[in-house]
Design a protein around this motif. Structure first.
Motif, PDB file in Angstrom:
ATOM      1  N   ASP A  78      -4.984   7.085   1.476  1.00 46.77           N
ATOM      2  CA  ASP A  78      -3.612   7.115   1.525  1.00 46.77           C
ATOM      3  C   ASP A  78      -3.090   6.902   2.894  1.00 46.77           C
ATOM      4  O   ASP A  78      -1.997   7.103   3.077  1.00 46.77           O
ATOM      5  CB  ASP A  78      -3.003   8.401   1.031  1.00 46.77           C
ATOM      6  CG  ASP A  78      -3.075   8.529  -0.636  1.00 46.77           C
ATOM      7  OD1 ASP A  78      -3.309   7.539  -1.138  1.00 46.77           O
ATOM      8  OD2 ASP A  78      -3.237   9.855  -0.906  1.00 46.77           O
ATOM      9  N   THR A 136      -5.253  15.263   3.694  1.00 46.44           N
ATOM     10  CA  THR A 136      -4.873  14.017   3.329  1.00 46.44           C
ATOM     11  C   THR A 136      -6.294  13.306   2.805  1.00 46.44           C
ATOM     12  O   THR A 136      -7.183  13.266   3.549  1.00 46.44           O
ATOM     13  CB  THR A 136      -4.287  13.312   4.292  1.00 46.44           C
ATOM     14  OG1 THR A 136      -3.235  14.110   4.949  1.00 46.44           O
ATOM     15  CG2 THR A 136      -3.445  12.075   3.782  1.00 46.44           C
ATOM     16  N   LYS A 193       0.606  -1.216  -0.043  1.00 46.41           N
ATOM     17  CA  LYS A 193       0.036   0.177  -0.127  1.00 46.41           C
ATOM     18  C   LYS A 193       0.908   1.324   0.022  1.00 46.41           C
ATOM     19  O   LYS A 193       0.513   2.303  -0.756  1.00 46.41           O
ATOM     20  CB  LYS A 193      -0.968  -0.057   1.373  1.00 46.41           C
ATOM     21  CG  LYS A 193      -2.004   1.167   1.139  1.00 46.41           C
ATOM     22  CD  LYS A 193      -2.940   1.247   2.530  1.00 46.41           C
ATOM     23  CE  LYS A 193      -3.664   2.376   2.584  1.00 46.41           C
ATOM     24  NZ  LYS A 193      -4.771   2.286   1.267  1.00 46.41           N
ATOM     25  N   PRO A 245       1.411   3.505   2.652  1.00 45.21           N
ATOM     26  CA  PRO A 245       0.626   4.584   2.920  1.00 45.21           C
ATOM     27  C   PRO A 245       1.382   6.146   3.184  1.00 45.21           C
ATOM     28  O   PRO A 245       2.621   5.885   3.431  1.00 45.21           O
ATOM     29  CB  PRO A 245      -0.090   4.292   4.142  1.00 45.21           C
ATOM     30  CG  PRO A 245       0.747   3.227   4.600  1.00 45.21           C
ATOM     31  CD  PRO A 245       1.309   2.550   3.420  1.00 45.21           C
ATOM     32  N   LYS A 246       0.889   6.974   3.223  1.00 44.21           N
ATOM     33  CA  LYS A 246       1.303   8.260   3.250  1.00 44.21           C
ATOM     34  C   LYS A 246       1.167   8.843   4.980  1.00 44.21           C
ATOM     35  O   LYS A 246       2.203   9.723   5.273  1.00 44.21           O
ATOM     36  CB  LYS A 246       0.856   9.545   2.581  1.00 44.21           C
ATOM     37  CG  LYS A 246       1.294   9.326   0.752  1.00 44.21           C
ATOM     38  CD  LYS A 246       0.480  10.418   0.200  1.00 44.21           C
ATOM     39  CE  LYS A 246       0.815   9.986  -1.351  1.00 44.21           C
ATOM     40  NZ  LYS A 246       0.467  11.138  -2.177  1.00 44.21           N
TER      41      LYS A 246
END
Length: 933
Positions: free
Chosen positions: A283, A279, A72, A74-75
């Motif tokens: 994410d 965001t 994934k 993720p941020k």
């Protein structure tokens, strides 16, 4: 998003509804539970912000987390951990896992004072999903890690800590090992507390799973099946388990309320962050316990309602740091089975090799390979998210996977446990290794397992090696835990230590020892030849005063007032007690500051007595060499003494004030003002309490003797400061004790004051020995006389005489039953005064046995003084020729007294010695005394 997942679990719902109608009398109750579980899973899967459910210290969760993070990428990672612990996570790279992130508070404001100190810990191991998330977020550029759980302050605000604090300790509980006590009494915060809160359910699962405890059931039926599963299967199964335990008897309402408040808090914090940063929820990744992932609170989800108000924190000041942890400490704090975390670490290493999933590790982490760390932070192409499918139906239908026997692994375990057992005193051999191997396979077969688990191996080792007794302090079960990594203790690196701990290591650097390592290190300090080591000695003595016993233990050398060290030898275990040293850093920036704060806290505490304040004065002088602090605490000791209405601390007050007086008289030109005021006030204070103490049943003879010791030993100083001796005499006259020992003590005080002669005291003792009704109480009189040796040391010879008379006059039928009472009385009431009696007896009694028959006691050998004959009396001026020949002395005395007069010649008659002639008793007594000497 909801339309995308519509109908995902319809097939499973239909099957569960049919099962509920088949196995239950009606479809209502059971159907509601089963379908509610599926609804919870569907509800969590539909959430736009991906929820990743985990179990604390689960290898399957850690493998699934590492795999999902690489897919994934993720941020933003939202982690269920106390939000105020975020600044400490970057210091994990300077530590050797396992360690625990700690919040610590000593000065509480808003909580009951008896709760202090407050401590919250969150242990982190390499085989944990939270560590994978932390390592990924901290070492991946552009990724933000956000802690969303309640703060450490709210942990104590929301939990019912008062009920837990009042629970008495179990006196029959086994002693806690050193590795298991690393967290102390801190409150633990863990991710994923997955354990049934329904006792009957857990008992049912253990019985049908043929296991002994919950950790073994979880390992067999969750860890192993999920170890190789894909992400969707893992996620749905963990959500299913969390919902199951949540719906079946949720447990204590207070605990449920706290759990729901935590869930509300976390979702509110996540929505606040999303709104502030903009965001995209797609994410982000939310890492939380599976129990919280199946939540049904109104605040759940990115579109939840904000009806919950987070209370403000209290005024308590929290300190944060990292402390060493261990597998045993984690198991002890969270109620896990012994060895479960160690077995989890073994399974984690095996899963990493089998699945070839590259775990994340912080760059620079102790014990990590550099090449592996570079691979862990390498970026990969993200995998697009696909709509999840129903994985639960297939997982619930599939039969248990029977792993084939790994003979090499089991043989290695069997050989290693036999080797470890031999090192610990067991008479084990190769035959035992073979027996352990075969028994492990047998036990696994009896429990419907083709491959023995570490728990099967542990039971087999106990059965085959531990026969009747345990030769050492560790049994076979503990040896298996150690073999699996149970003795692994984490270490906080130097750069991650608080300033105080780094300062201590810097100041002890001249010793040349690796004090951060575990174990005991021997330090030899030759201060006479290396004066610079005296500073190390000062640090060690302060550490001995501040840290637990064993952290700094002196082998040779002592610290006394007025003495300088020459040579010392120490056993140091600062690495083993690293947690205690780190917690000192929460109280100040130097050990001197911490020691001063603790001395003040002790002196100004509600239960402080004059004795404890004087002890603080002595410690301030001994360890800090601070005259300022000693004077301040000494002045406070005067106030505390004046407010006391009991004499419980009189012996300690006397002992410490004597020591301080001796120190100041030898090291200072004048006494400090506070000690003069203390002696003056103490003289008046104890004179006032003396009559009451003699009659008070709660006041012991030792305490009354200490009062008299203070009055008599401090009398000259007190009188010079303006006290009145009449006050003491009146206090003695007003004392009327009823207890035998106190009566003897009063007689000794009267002798010291001159109100009772030795002849009268001897007559009273003879009267006691001659009275059959009083003879049984005579040992108590002797106890009083023994205690009187402290205030009246001149009675030592008389006490020897009293004991000797008792042995000489009492008949055997009275003496023999009385001897045990006499011995126990002297031992319990006068052990520190016995050397005085022994020394006096050695001086009085003959040194050889042959001389004993002809020996006459000195108290019987003294002749009675008789009146001198008239012929020997002084007449005329013959008695003072020396005085007439050297009159300067008398002239000086006369001038000092202001008297004027002239000298008479010797021819003028006996006028100058007429007084001696009229009253010769003084001269006769002096003659008898000189003759006896």
């Amino acid at each position: 998003m909801s339309s995308t997942h519509e109908g995902t679990f319809e097939g499973l719902r239909a099957q569960l509804q049919e099962a509920a109608a088949t196995f239950a009398d009606g479809p209502d109750a059971l159907e509601g539970i089963l379908l509610g579980i599926v609804d919870d899973v569907d509800h969590a899967v539909r959430e736009p912000l991906e929820i990743f459910p985990v179990c604390h210290h689960s290898p399957a969760s850690a493998i699934a987390m590492a795999r999902r993070l690489r897919e994934k990428q993720p941020k933003v990672v939202y982690l269920e951990l106390c939000e105020d612990m975020a600044p400490l996570l970057t210091e994990l790279r300077n530590c050797k896992l396992p360690v625990a992130v700690q919040s610590f508070a000593t000065d509480v404001d808003g909580f009951p004072a008896e709760w202090s100190p407050l401590s919250v810990v969150a242990p982190i191991t390499e085989a944990s999903a939270e560590y994978q998330a932390i390592a990924y977020a901290l070492d991946t550029p552009g990724v933000e890690l956000v802690l969303v759980d309640r703060s450490s302050d709210h942990v104590f605000q929301w939990d019912a800590r008062g009920a837990e604090a009042t629970e008495p300790a179990d006196p029959d509980a086994p002693p806690v090992e050193e590795e298991a006590a690393l967290h102390g009494d801190a409150v633990g915060v863990e991710i994923g507390d997955l354990r049934p809160r329904f006792a009957e359910l857990e008992e049912h699962l253990l019985r049908h799973g043929k296991v002994r405890h919950w950790s073994e059931w979880w390992h067999q039926y969750v860890e192993l099946p999920l170890g190789d599963s894909d992400h969707d299967t893992y996620r749905q199964v963990m959500l299913l388990i969390g919902s199951l335990f949540r719906r079946l008897a949720p447990g204590d309402p207070q605990r449920v309320r706290v759990d729901e408040d935590r869930e509300r808090h976390m979702w509110i914090r996540m929505r606040e962050h999303l709104a502030a940063t903009g965001t995209d929820p797609a994410d982000c990744l939310y890492v939380c316990g599976a129990f919280h992932a199946a939540s049904r609170v109104a605040e759940f989800g990115v579109h939840g309602t904000d009806t919950f108000e987070i209370s403000p924190p209290t005024a308590t000041t929290w300190q944060h740091g990292l402390i060493p942890s261990s597998h045993a400490a984690i198991e002890a704090q969270f109620g896990l089975a012994a060895g479960s975390v160690s077995i989890a670490a073994t399974v984690w290493a095996k899963n990493v090799r089998r699945t070839r999933v590259e775990p994340y590790r912080l760059a620079g982490q102790a014990g990590a390979k550099k090449s592996r760390a570079r691979k862990a932070v390498a970026a990969a192409d993200p995998v697009p998210d696909l709509p999840p499918s129903d994985k639960l139906t297939g997982f619930l239908k599939q039969p248990p996977v029977l792993d084939r026997l790994d003979e090499a692994e089991l043989l290695g375990w069997s050989v290693e446990i036999v080797r470890s057992a031999r090192r610990n005193g067991y008479l084990s051999s190769t035959a035992d290794a073979i027996a352990v191997f075969e028994t492990s396979i047998l036990l696994a077969g009896m429990r419907d397992r083709a491959r023995p688990t570490p728990y099967d191996f542990q039971d087999a080792a106990v059965t085959c090696i531990e026969k009747d007794t345990v030769p050492g302090r560790r049994d076979v079960r503990r040896l298996v835990e150690i073999m699996m990594g149970g003795d692994r203790v984490g270490q906080v690196g130097y750069d991650a230590l608080p300033p105080l701990a780094r300062d201590v290591h810097d100041r002890l650097a001249p010793l040349g020892l690796k004090l951060q390592q575990g174990g005991v290190k021997r330090a030899l300090l030759d201060i006479a030849s290396q004066p610079e080591l005296e500073r190390c000695s000062d640090v060690l003595w302060m550490l001995r005063h501040l840290m637990p016993q064993g952290a700094a233990r002196p082998i040779m050398g002592e610290r006394k007032l007025g003495e300088r060290p020459i040579q010392e030898s120490w056993d140091l275990a600062l690495g083993t007690h690293q947690r205690a040293l780190i917690e000192l850093g929460y109280e100040g920036v130097s050990i001197e500051q911490v020691l001063e704060q603790r001395l003040r806290r002790t002196a100004y505490g509600r239960r402080a007595t004059a004795a404890t304040v004087l002890e603080a004065v002595e410690d301030a002088t001994l360890y800090l060499r601070s005259r300022r602090l000693a004077d301040e605490l000494g002045t406070h000791a005067l106030e505390v003494l004046s407010a006391e209405r009991s004499v419980d601390g009189a012996p300690e007050v006397l002992r410490r004030i004597r020591r301080l007086l001796a120190y100041y008289r030898t090291s200072e030109p004048v006494l400090p003002p506070w000690i003069e005021s203390f002696v003056k006030a103490g003289y008046a204070h104890y004179c006032t309490l003396l009559p009451t103490a003699f009659t008070d049943e709660d006041a012991t003879v030792r305490q009354v003797a200490a009062m008299l010791g203070f009055l008599f030993s401090m009398e000259s100083l007190a009188l010079s400061l303006g006290c009145d001796r009449t006050q003491l005499e009146l206090a003695v006259v007003q004392s009327h004790p009823e207890e035998s020992s106190k009566t003897a003590l009063l007689w000794a005080a009267q002798v010291q004051l001159g109100h009772l002669s030795r002849a009268d005291l001897r007559a009273r003792c003879d009267e006691l020995l001659g009275n059959p009704l009083v003879v049984p109480a005579y040992p108590r009189y002797l106890s009083g006389f023994v205690q009187a040796l402290d205030p009246v040391p001149g009675l030592t010879d008389f006490v020897v005489e009293a004991v000797s008379n008792a042995f000489g006059r009492l008949p055997d039928p009275v003496l023999l039953p009385w001897l045990p009472t006499l011995i126990t009385t002297l031992r319990s009431g006068g052990s520190e005064l016995a050397p005085l009696l022994i020394r006096e007896a050695g001086r009085t009694f003959p040194g050889r046995l042959t001389a004993l028959d002809a020996w006459v006691p000195p108290w019987r050998a003294q002749p009675e003084p008789e009146a001198a004959p008239a012929a020997n009396r002084v007449e005329g001026g013959e008695g003072c020729p020396l005085l007439a020949a050297h009159p300067a002395t008398c002239d000086a005395v006369a001038s000092l007294l202001g008297c004027d007069g002239t000298w008479e010649t010797t021819d003028s008659g006996p006028a100058g010695v007429a007084l001696v002639g009229h009253h010769p008793d003084t001269a006769i007594a002096l003659e008898a005394l000189l003759a006896g000497a």
